[in-house]
Design an enzyme around this catalytic site. Structure first.
Site, PDB file in Angstrom:
ATOM      1  N   THR A 158      -5.614   7.300  22.583  1.00 38.31           N
ATOM      2  CA  THR A 158      -5.201   6.083  22.502  1.00 38.31           C
ATOM      3  C   THR A 158      -4.243   5.734  21.176  1.00 38.31           C
ATOM      4  O   THR A 158      -4.551   6.535  20.200  1.00 38.31           O
ATOM      5  CB  THR A 158      -6.780   5.293  22.150  1.00 38.31           C
ATOM      6  OG1 THR A 158      -7.569   5.522  23.494  1.00 38.31           O
ATOM      7  CG2 THR A 158      -6.502   4.053  21.812  1.00 38.31           C
ATOM      8  N   ARG A 186     -12.889   2.333  35.612  1.00 35.03           N
ATOM      9  CA  ARG A 186     -13.402   2.535  34.495  1.00 35.03           C
ATOM     10  C   ARG A 186     -12.656   1.808  33.397  1.00 35.03           C
ATOM     11  O   ARG A 186     -11.416   1.859  33.146  1.00 35.03           O
ATOM     12  CB  ARG A 186     -13.577   3.979  34.269  1.00 35.03           C
ATOM     13  CG  ARG A 186     -14.331   4.067  32.860  1.00 35.03           C
ATOM     14  CD  ARG A 186     -13.382   4.352  31.483  1.00 35.03           C
ATOM     15  NE  ARG A 186     -14.025   4.708  30.346  1.00 35.03           N
ATOM     16  CZ  ARG A 186     -13.472   4.654  29.252  1.00 35.03           C
ATOM     17  NH1 ARG A 186     -12.007   4.533  29.191  1.00 35.03           N
ATOM     18  NH2 ARG A 186     -14.094   5.172  28.166  1.00 35.03           N
ATOM     19  N   VAL A 187     -13.184   0.872  32.531  1.00 32.81           N
ATOM     20  CA  VAL A 187     -12.763   0.395  31.528  1.00 32.81           C
ATOM     21  C   VAL A 187     -13.525   0.638  30.225  1.00 32.81           C
ATOM     22  O   VAL A 187     -14.710   0.605  29.954  1.00 32.81           O
ATOM     23  CB  VAL A 187     -12.778  -1.361  31.622  1.00 32.81           C
ATOM     24  CG1 VAL A 187     -12.167  -1.879  30.629  1.00 32.81           C
ATOM     25  CG2 VAL A 187     -11.637  -1.594  32.998  1.00 32.81           C
ATOM     26  N   GLY A 188     -12.514   1.154  29.136  1.00 31.70           N
ATOM     27  CA  GLY A 188     -13.319   1.462  27.747  1.00 31.70           C
ATOM     28  C   GLY A 188     -13.254   0.217  26.831  1.00 31.70           C
ATOM     29  O   GLY A 188     -13.324  -1.239  27.360  1.00 31.70           O
ATOM     30  N   ASP A 189     -13.393   0.735  25.480  1.00 31.76           N
ATOM     31  CA  ASP A 189     -13.092  -0.380  24.696  1.00 31.76           C
ATOM     32  C   ASP A 189     -12.003  -1.018  24.412  1.00 31.76           C
ATOM     33  O   ASP A 189     -11.996  -2.055  24.082  1.00 31.76           O
ATOM     34  CB  ASP A 189     -13.866   0.229  23.155  1.00 31.76           C
ATOM     35  CG  ASP A 189     -13.188   1.237  22.888  1.00 31.76           C
ATOM     36  OD1 ASP A 189     -12.606   2.311  23.658  1.00 31.76           O
ATOM     37  OD2 ASP A 189     -12.507   1.568  21.604  1.00 31.76           O
ATOM     38  N   THR A 208     -10.664   4.191  18.555  1.00 27.78           N
ATOM     39  CA  THR A 208     -10.230   5.386  19.411  1.00 27.78           C
ATOM     40  C   THR A 208     -11.380   6.441  19.449  1.00 27.78           C
ATOM     41  O   THR A 208     -12.119   6.439  18.604  1.00 27.78           O
ATOM     42  CB  THR A 208      -8.896   6.047  18.910  1.00 27.78           C
ATOM     43  OG1 THR A 208      -8.988   7.210  19.678  1.00 27.78           O
ATOM     44  CG2 THR A 208      -9.270   6.617  17.570  1.00 27.78           C
ATOM     45  N   GLY A 209     -11.866   6.534  20.715  1.00 21.77           N
ATOM     46  CA  GLY A 209     -12.915   7.658  20.764  1.00 21.77           C
ATOM     47  C   GLY A 209     -13.617   7.281  22.168  1.00 21.77           C
ATOM     48  O   GLY A 209     -12.923   6.674  23.040  1.00 21.77           O
ATOM     49  N   GLN A 210     -14.913   7.659  22.382  1.00 20.13           N
ATOM     50  CA  GLN A 210     -15.533   7.258  23.403  1.00 20.13           C
ATOM     51  C   GLN A 210     -15.946   5.900  23.522  1.00 20.13           C
ATOM     52  O   GLN A 210     -16.998   5.489  23.157  1.00 20.13           O
ATOM     53  CB  GLN A 210     -16.652   7.978  23.593  1.00 20.13           C
ATOM     54  CG  GLN A 210     -16.449   9.717  23.685  1.00 20.13           C
ATOM     55  CD  GLN A 210     -17.483  10.730  23.620  1.00 20.13           C
ATOM     56  OE1 GLN A 210     -18.221  10.555  22.521  1.00 20.13           O
ATOM     57  NE2 GLN A 210     -17.837  11.297  24.543  1.00 20.13           N
ATOM     58  N   GLY A 211     -15.102   5.093  24.356  1.00 24.85           N
ATOM     59  CA  GLY A 211     -15.195   3.757  24.410  1.00 24.85           C
ATOM     60  C   GLY A 211     -16.403   3.245  24.765  1.00 24.85           C
ATOM     61  O   GLY A 211     -16.957   2.117  24.445  1.00 24.85           O
TER      62      GLY A 211
END
Ligand code: ASP
Length: 289
Positions: A158, A186-189, A208-211
């Site tokens: 990201t 799939r939608v993250g943060d 940034t990271g595992q949303g």
């Protein structure tokens, strides 16, 4: 006084070389310093920085995107203007070069904050945003080589920027292709204001990271709320990363407060990042904390 910090993702792996990214991030900071010196707004500079990062093909956002499990390129981006608390976002957008520009258009030209999927693509088309003619030829899959974890578990590339302009305004923007091996839809943060991106009068943050973990702690907004309650930016960001780590999550964040302090904690191996301090110093780091 001006300051900025940007990131190219928390998925950096020690076995990979990041010379190209380091050189590029420095170029982005230098270009954005010139714009801030010329009086550009924090919002314009945040969008310009993320656009440069998207266009480089070096990070897993924009041109560097990787596909989801179905082979489709679904990209997410958001931005927030701290002085007005306006925000714009697109999620699962397919077929356009700069998701962050689409997010800006949602903010500026619709009554909404977020558009997703087909509706986002239709809007981007109506706005005349630049389409991608041939996806297979366009995308570079920049994160390959970082892809040695089970699907969905690894954060990677990201991009994001937090900016303080000469008028004291804060802004943040973030853009991603998401995590490797993500399910369709799939939608993250990243495209969710308060989770992956936030700016108000106290602080600007881009994550940034595992949303999935960042969403569940309202990571980006929590930093600003902690600063508003009197915590230093360093303590606020570290507390949020520690909370995410305690839940088993992996990643990092960049943040900037209204006094020009910057912070960039992470609990992953590395986080590509670069900054301009309020004293005018430029720095770039991938691994050292
Ligand atoms: N936070 C992003 C997401 O969950 C991924 C990343 O930062 O690498 O979509």
């Amino acid at each position: 006084m001006t300051a900025l910090i940007l990131h190219g993702g928390a998925g950096a792996r020690r076995e990979r070389n990041y010379d190209a990214e380091v050189m590029h991030m420095r170029q982005v900071v230098e270009a954005m310093k010139a714009r801030l010196d010329a009086g550009d707004s924090a919002l314009d500079v945040a969008v310009a920085a993320v656009t440069m990062l998207e266009d480089s093909g070096l990070y897993v956002a924009g041109k560097g995107a990787s596909p989801n499990l179905a082979g489709a390129y679904e990209l997410d981006a958001s931005l927030m203007d701290g002085s007005t608390k306006r925000a714009g976002s697109v999620a699962a957008l397919q077929g356009f070069r700069n998701p962050v520009v689409a997010a800006r258009a949602v903010m500026d030209r619709t009554p909404h904050v977020m558009l997703v999927g087909e509706g986002a693509a239709l809007f981007a088309h109506e706005q005349g945003l630049e389409p991608i003619a041939d996806e297979a030829a366009w995308y570079t899959g920049a994160g390959q080589g970082e892809d040695n974890h089970p699907p969905g578990t690894l954060s990677h590339g990201t991009v994001g920027a937090c900016v303080l302009d000469s008028q004291g305004r804060l802004a943040a923007a973030t853009s991603t292709a998401g995590v490797f091996g993500k399910m369709p839809g799939r939608v993250g943060d990243t495209p969710i204001p308060a989770a992956g991106t936030w700016a108000d009068g106290h602080a600007a943050t881009s994550c940034t990271g595992q949303g999935e973990y960042f969403i569940r702690v309202a990571a980006a907004a929590q930093v600003a709320w902690r600063v508003a309650a009197g915590q230093t930016l360093a303590a606020a960001t570290q507390a949020v990363i520690d909370e995410i780590g305690g839940m088993g999550g992996d990643g990092g964040m960049i943040a900037l407060d209204a006094a020009g302090n910057i912070a960039c904690p992470f609990n992953s191996q590395g986080m590509k990042r670069a900054w301009l301090t309020s004293a005018g110093d430029i720095g770039v780091e991938v691994f050292g904390r």
